[in-house]
Design a protein around this motif. Sequence first.
Motif, PDB file in Angstrom:
ATOM      1  N   VAL A  88       0.861  -1.186   0.000  1.00 28.36           N
ATOM      2  CA  VAL A  88       0.000   0.000   0.000  1.00 28.36           C
ATOM      3  C   VAL A  88       0.900   1.239   0.000  1.00 28.36           C
ATOM      4  N   SER A  89       0.511   2.275  -0.723  1.00 27.56           N
ATOM      5  CA  SER A  89       1.375   3.457  -0.736  1.00 27.56           C
ATOM      6  C   SER A  89       1.277   4.174   0.614  1.00 27.56           C
ATOM      7  N   PRO A  90       2.369   4.813   1.035  1.00 29.36           N
ATOM      8  CA  PRO A  90       2.525   5.223   2.435  1.00 29.36           C
ATOM      9  C   PRO A  90       1.441   6.146   2.992  1.00 29.36           C
ATOM     10  N   PHE A  91       1.031   7.193   2.264  1.00 26.47           N
ATOM     11  CA  PHE A  91       0.081   8.120   2.890  1.00 26.47           C
ATOM     12  C   PHE A  91      -1.274   7.468   3.196  1.00 26.47           C
ATOM     13  N   PRO A  92      -1.865   6.769   2.202  1.00 22.91           N
ATOM     14  CA  PRO A  92      -3.105   6.054   2.559  1.00 22.91           C
ATOM     15  C   PRO A  92      -2.864   5.043   3.670  1.00 22.91           C
ATOM     16  N   ALA A  93      -1.687   4.419   3.678  1.00 20.60           N
ATOM     17  CA  ALA A  93      -1.402   3.406   4.696  1.00 20.60           C
ATOM     18  C   ALA A  93      -1.455   4.023   6.097  1.00 20.60           C
ATOM     19  N   LEU A  94      -1.014   5.273   6.205  1.00 18.17           N
ATOM     20  CA  LEU A  94      -1.036   5.920   7.525  1.00 18.17           C
ATOM     21  C   LEU A  94      -2.477   6.059   8.021  1.00 18.17           C
ATOM     22  N   LEU A  95      -3.369   6.489   7.138  1.00 12.54           N
ATOM     23  CA  LEU A  95      -4.758   6.679   7.544  1.00 12.54           C
ATOM     24  C   LEU A  95      -5.467   5.347   7.787  1.00 12.54           C
ATOM     25  N   VAL A  96      -5.289   4.429   6.844  1.00 14.31           N
ATOM     26  CA  VAL A  96      -5.968   3.134   6.980  1.00 14.31           C
ATOM     27  C   VAL A  96      -5.414   2.376   8.179  1.00 14.31           C
ATOM     28  N   GLY A  97      -4.095   2.426   8.358  1.00 10.43           N
ATOM     29  CA  GLY A  97      -3.475   1.762   9.502  1.00 10.43           C
ATOM     30  C   GLY A  97      -4.062   2.290  10.804  1.00 10.43           C
ATOM     31  N   GLY A  98      -4.240   3.613  10.854  1.00 10.12           N
ATOM     32  CA  GLY A  98      -4.846   4.205  12.043  1.00 10.12           C
ATOM     33  C   GLY A  98      -6.262   3.698  12.239  1.00 10.12           C
TER      34      GLY A  98
END
Lengths: 331, 258
Positions: A88-98
Amino acid sequence: MTRHAIAGIPRVDRQLIAALLALFLGLAALPFFGSALIVDKLTLLTVYVTLAVMWNLLAGFAGLVSVGHQAFIGLGGYFALRLVESGVSPFPALLVGGALVLLAAWPLSWLVLRLRAAEFAVAMWVLAEAIRSMVMFDPLIQGETGRSLVALNAIDPDLRRNTLYLMGLATAGAAMALSYALLRGRLGAEARAIRDDAEAAASLGVSTMRVKRIIFLISALGCAIAGTIWLGSAITYQPRTAFGINWSVFMLFMVLVGGLGSYLGPLLGALLLFALQEIFGDFGAWYLAGVGVVAILFALYAPRGIMGLIADRTGREPLSMQARLTRQGEA
Amino acid sequence: MMHDKGMTPSSQTRADCAPAVLEATGLVKRYGSLRALDGVSFRVRRGEAVGIIGPNGAGKTTLFGALAGSFPVSTGDVRFGDRTITHESAEARSRLGIARTYQVPRPFLGLTVFENVLVAAQAGGRNGRDGAADLAASVLGRTGLAGLANTPTAAIGLLDRKRLEVARALGTKPQVILLDEIGGGLTEGELHELIALIDGLKAEGMTIVWIEHILHALLKVIDRLVCMAEGQVLAEGDPREVMENAKVRRAYLGSDPE
Ligand SMILES: Nc1ncnc2c1ncn2[C@@H]1O[C@H](COP(=O)(O)OP(=O)(O)OP(=O)(O)O)[C@@H](O)[C@H]1O
Ligand SMILES: [Mg+2]
């Protein structure tokens, strides 16, 4: 019979809201003129604001004093790392991970929200430690060593910095807007009632578990996203830092000094913590001592925090969440 | 267990023919070795006003807790209308229409007086925001708290806190209201207002159960009297007959309770 209603938002408060919105828009334009250093620093400030608002929602309004919300900060970071690792690309990963921490927070809420206040606080801390140990078992994390979000290093530094800053600002803004909407409404009054006397609230038909669960889940989500944004700017993920009790200490400090259970208190507390770090941050241990001294001074001389001092002086708490009764037609 | 049911042929009132709206059978509540409720059966009919008296520690407040679902009972059943609610939560019972007050007031101290009632009107009374504000305002007016609506509850005194207990309970629009010693400490004039309020509720069809030590006030509104002692029902029926019952007099250590 005269009809009665809940008073609308007083003029002073409407002006304050307008000022906050203007400030928000001004801050959103910062990447166009601010230096890289300022943008980086203010990203940290947005993280602090979100954390403080969330902890205040939890402890100040619902009476759920947690010293373990670093569980969600650390877990959100871990999920984000895992997502990046799986492509997953990093910026979406930050939100989805959260957002994925809700998968853990939901079942945990059934467990911890049944506990008494002191048990809840300790249980949350124990859970944070337990989740940290589990995360450290994942070979990806390599135990204490941790892992870097290398994918973020591949992105242009300016783009990365500005994106993270805007994500942080949007999160803090959303946290403040959402908690405003919730607290001004039925949920806010019910949460405060539960905080003051849960049994009496239940006897009046308040769904105490439902109200507590909604607030618990929002706070978990908010802390997790604040945590992943912080991870984005720190890049390295170390379980000891991500799940550190420091987070709870900071949240406690910001909310208690700002004013527990007031709407604007956490914002002021976050600003104060940020300022203290700026002033004393270079002095290492001195900075921690400074934070401690300020906390003690407030506990002794202003137990209701900065907002309490303001309310005493002006006779009314700015942006108070109190529902005032008026005759219809009156302001 | 002593119910002394047959002793009240003269207490035949209109309410006697109506079915029980709230009924408890064989309630036992243990606290360690103490039986705070020791096989209590209790019923109240729709629209009836029942008084409960008894010496300190008789189990009166515990009975209210069991009826309102404040804690689980050890054994026994509670029915509301035609459903068994023994295992329903306090929240569910409030929404069904059972409201209790607390003998030692338990206001939400961080809320204003109005907000205390608003919470009840929104949650228990299931009103929208405007309807709830209206209902809360009218209830505050009826209980003499209108002037204190926007006052922080922490700043009001014990008597007003007792009024607030009644106001909050009424805010849930109950069918049955359980009033626990709300008259203590009132002046004669204030007692008069309280009796007028309860009479008014009765006239609207509300079912009332009132624990009170001030007998002359109680006797002005109730249809039936229950006397408890040591976790049991000592006597019940026509108020005057219950007062003259030998066991009742002995429970009050031989003294005239009035
Ligand atoms: N939570 C509790 N834990 C232990 N014992 C309790 C508890 N609640 C009540 N009791 C005991 O149960 C008995 C009945 O108490 P209860 O409060 O029902 O009496 P009461 O009839 O309401 O008395 P009063 O007229 O003083 O209000 C008392 O002996 C009391 O000490
Ligand atoms: Mg009692």
